[in-house]
Design a protein around this motif. Structure first.
Motif, PDB file in Angstrom:
ATOM      1  N   THR A 136       6.375  -5.491   1.922  1.00  0.00           N
ATOM      2  CA  THR A 136       5.439  -6.180   0.583  1.00  0.00           C
ATOM      3  C   THR A 136       5.623  -7.258   0.885  1.00  0.00           C
ATOM      4  OG1 THR A 136       7.601  -5.552  -0.864  1.00  0.00           O
ATOM      5  CG2 THR A 136       5.952  -3.666  -0.538  1.00  0.00           C
ATOM      6  N   ILE A 149       2.426  -8.724   3.230  1.00  0.00           N
ATOM      7  CA  ILE A 149       1.503  -8.350   3.177  1.00  0.00           C
ATOM      8  C   ILE A 149       0.817  -9.120   1.873  1.00  0.00           C
ATOM      9  CG2 ILE A 149       0.292  -7.087   2.177  1.00  0.00           C
ATOM     10  CD1 ILE A 149       1.925  -4.156   2.940  1.00  0.00           C
ATOM     11  N   LEU A 168      -6.565  -5.816   2.128  1.00  0.00           N
ATOM     12  CA  LEU A 168      -5.210  -4.658   1.350  1.00  0.00           C
ATOM     13  C   LEU A 168      -5.963  -3.233   1.383  1.00  0.00           C
ATOM     14  CD1 LEU A 168      -4.367  -6.060  -2.186  1.00  0.00           C
ATOM     15  CD2 LEU A 168      -3.047  -5.915  -0.488  1.00  0.00           C
ATOM     16  N   GLN A 227      -4.363  -0.270   3.679  1.00  0.00           N
ATOM     17  CA  GLN A 227      -4.606   0.979   2.662  1.00  0.00           C
ATOM     18  C   GLN A 227      -4.566   2.377   4.245  1.00  0.00           C
ATOM     19  OE1 GLN A 227      -6.991   1.977  -0.184  1.00  0.00           O
ATOM     20  NE2 GLN A 227      -5.357   2.476  -1.878  1.00  0.00           N
ATOM     21  N   LYS A 272       1.721   3.307   0.196  1.00  0.00           N
ATOM     22  CA  LYS A 272       0.642   3.701  -0.458  1.00  0.00           C
ATOM     23  C   LYS A 272       0.607   3.546  -1.831  1.00  0.00           C
ATOM     24  CE  LYS A 272      -1.114   8.181   0.536  1.00  0.00           C
ATOM     25  NZ  LYS A 272      -0.510   8.757   1.306  1.00  0.00           N
ATOM     26  N   LEU A 317       0.546  -0.644  -2.082  1.00  0.00           N
ATOM     27  CA  LEU A 317      -0.993  -1.140  -1.996  1.00  0.00           C
ATOM     28  C   LEU A 317      -1.727  -0.449  -2.964  1.00  0.00           C
ATOM     29  CD1 LEU A 317      -1.424  -0.562   1.614  1.00  0.00           C
ATOM     30  CD2 LEU A 317      -1.159  -3.100   0.635  1.00  0.00           C
ATOM     31  N   GLU A 335      -1.777  -3.213  -6.428  1.00  0.00           N
ATOM     32  CA  GLU A 335      -2.129  -4.234  -5.757  1.00  0.00           C
ATOM     33  C   GLU A 335      -3.490  -4.416  -5.849  1.00  0.00           C
ATOM     34  OE1 GLU A 335      -1.362  -7.847  -5.386  1.00  0.00           O
ATOM     35  OE2 GLU A 335       0.654  -6.289  -6.076  1.00  0.00           O
TER      36      GLU A 335
END
Length: 419
Positions: free
Chosen positions: A239, A242, A259, A263, A289, A292, A295
């Protein structure tokens, strides 16, 4: 004599007789030593000879499973009770039997017979084992010694391939964050041991088959996702990585694109069934999952909040709207460059400006104008494009002058009428 009774010999010996002998000063009696160890060997051999026959005679698969797991559990408990009588140094050398007439050697002989019975179950009836049961501490110590040697080789391979140090440390540390002989009460299950053995095997194969390729880090991440490496430190590493990637992207649209791509990739990844690093936590795939999704939802809400005064219905009206122009993509990019460079456009963020034109402009020759193509032509120097754009501007100037002449005619006509 049935199986349970045979195992009861070891239960009585360890839980009652050994505890009584443990408080006795001096070495064990020679006759007791030899007779008891000989009987332990006979009981062990008897179980090995008839256990498989008795199990396969049951017929009922559920009954077989219960029978195997009951003996698996009892053997591990008895082995742990023996190691509880030994020091950490003696546990580390529990497989080193001698002819010495000592209580410690006596314990080791009894332990060796129990270990042989458990190994028989693990080898011949592995599909019936309860993987959530605790393994004997000696199982782990033996495996950990092998892991230490293998991890040195894997660590050197990661270093040579320039794998991120934090990622490498998280993966390698997972093999070492388990108890030593001093901590006999810690719970290490068969599932955890099997998982680490498979992970070590896959990591070694990954390095062997990589041949020094530059994409080892991505292959490593794909492997960890496939094997459901839901280590809390690795999840945080994912995380954080990302977050760093999307922070460097200039627009919310590009952040969302990235993103959504991640995903899609994670959703489409096959996960090894029944495999998990930590059974107490959700799978790595599900945790990523969920992260994401949150986010993406946050960026969508942020987009709506950053446009006050516009309702969703009003914004959706322009979702599919396009300004159609006869300009080519190259000409459009060059004109934007001229207007921005000359101060007609005041936007400072060139990427956002080009993204806007790619979203809402289209040409007669190309229905969709990609931001990448427009950006390329924005920075590109092309004499033919420059000449064509100058022609377009000259046409606009002439058209503007024509409009001025008409206006002058009407003004003169008005004044002449007054006289």
């Amino acid at each position: 004599m049935d199986q349970h009774y045979q195992l009861s010999f070891f239960e009585r010996l360890i839980r009652v007789e050994l505890k009584q002998h443990a408080i006795t000063l001096g070495p064990p009696d020679k006759n007791l030593f030899s007779s008891t160890t000989a009987q332990a060997i006979r009981e062990k051999d008897k179980m090995l000879q008839c256990f498989g026959r008795d199990v396969y005679g049951m017929g009922n698969d559920k009954q077989v499973e219960w029978h195997i797991q009951m003996h698996q559990y009892q053997l591990v408990v008895l082995m742990d009770q023996i190691t509880g009588l030994l020091s950490p140094a003696e546990i580390a050398t529990i497989n080193e039997l001698t002819a010495d007439l000592t209580w410690n050697n006596f314990y080791k002989i009894i332990y060796a017979n129990l270990a042989e019975l458990l190994s028989f179950l693990e080898r011949e009836f592995s599909r019936y084992l309860n993987l959530s049961y605790k393994i004997p501490i000696t199982h782990w110590l033996s495996a950990r010694n092998g892991f230490v040697n293998e991890m040195k080789i894997i660590s050197d391979g990661f270093t040579a391939a320039q794998i991120d140090e934090q990622l490498s440390s998280i993966v390698l540390q997972s093999f070492l964050d388990f108890p030593s002989a001093e901590n006999n009460d810690s719970l290490i299950t068969y599932r955890q041991l099997f998982y680490l053995r498979r992970l070590q095997k896959e990591l070694s194969a990954l390095l062997i088959n990589n041949n020094g390729g530059p994409d080892l880090a991505e292959k490593l991440k794909d492997l960890l996702l496939y094997l459901n490496f839901n280590n809390v430190h690795y999840l945080r590493y994912c995380t954080d990585s990302i977050t760093m990637e999307i922070t460097e992207l200039p627009t919310i649209r590009e952040k969302l694109d990235h993103l959504i791509f991640l995903q899609k990739k994670i959703n489409q990844t096959n996960i090894k069934p029944g495999f998990i690093f930590n059974k107490l936590h959700p799978t790595l795939q599900n945790q990523l999952k969920a992260w994401l999704n949150e986010e993406i939802s946050y960026l969508h809400r942020k987009t709506h909040l950053s446009a006050p005064g516009h309702s969703p219905d009003e914004l959706s009206r322009w979702k599919d709207f396009k300004v159609i122009t006869v300009l080519s993509v190259a000409q459009l990019g060059y004109i934007i460059k001229l207007l921005l460079g000359n101060g007609v456009f005041l936007n400072r963020n060139k990427t956002e400006l080009l993204d806007f034109f790619s979203q809402f402009f289209t040409t007669v020759k190309q229905d969709n104008v990609s931001s990448g193509s427009l950006r390329t032509n924005f920075y590109k120097e092309d004499a033919n494009v420059s000449k064509a754009v100058r022609g377009i501007f000259m046409d606009l100037v002439n058209y503007s002058l024509k409009g001025v002449n008409v206006a002058v005619y009407f003004v003169l006509d008005f004044f002449l009428r007054q006289f």
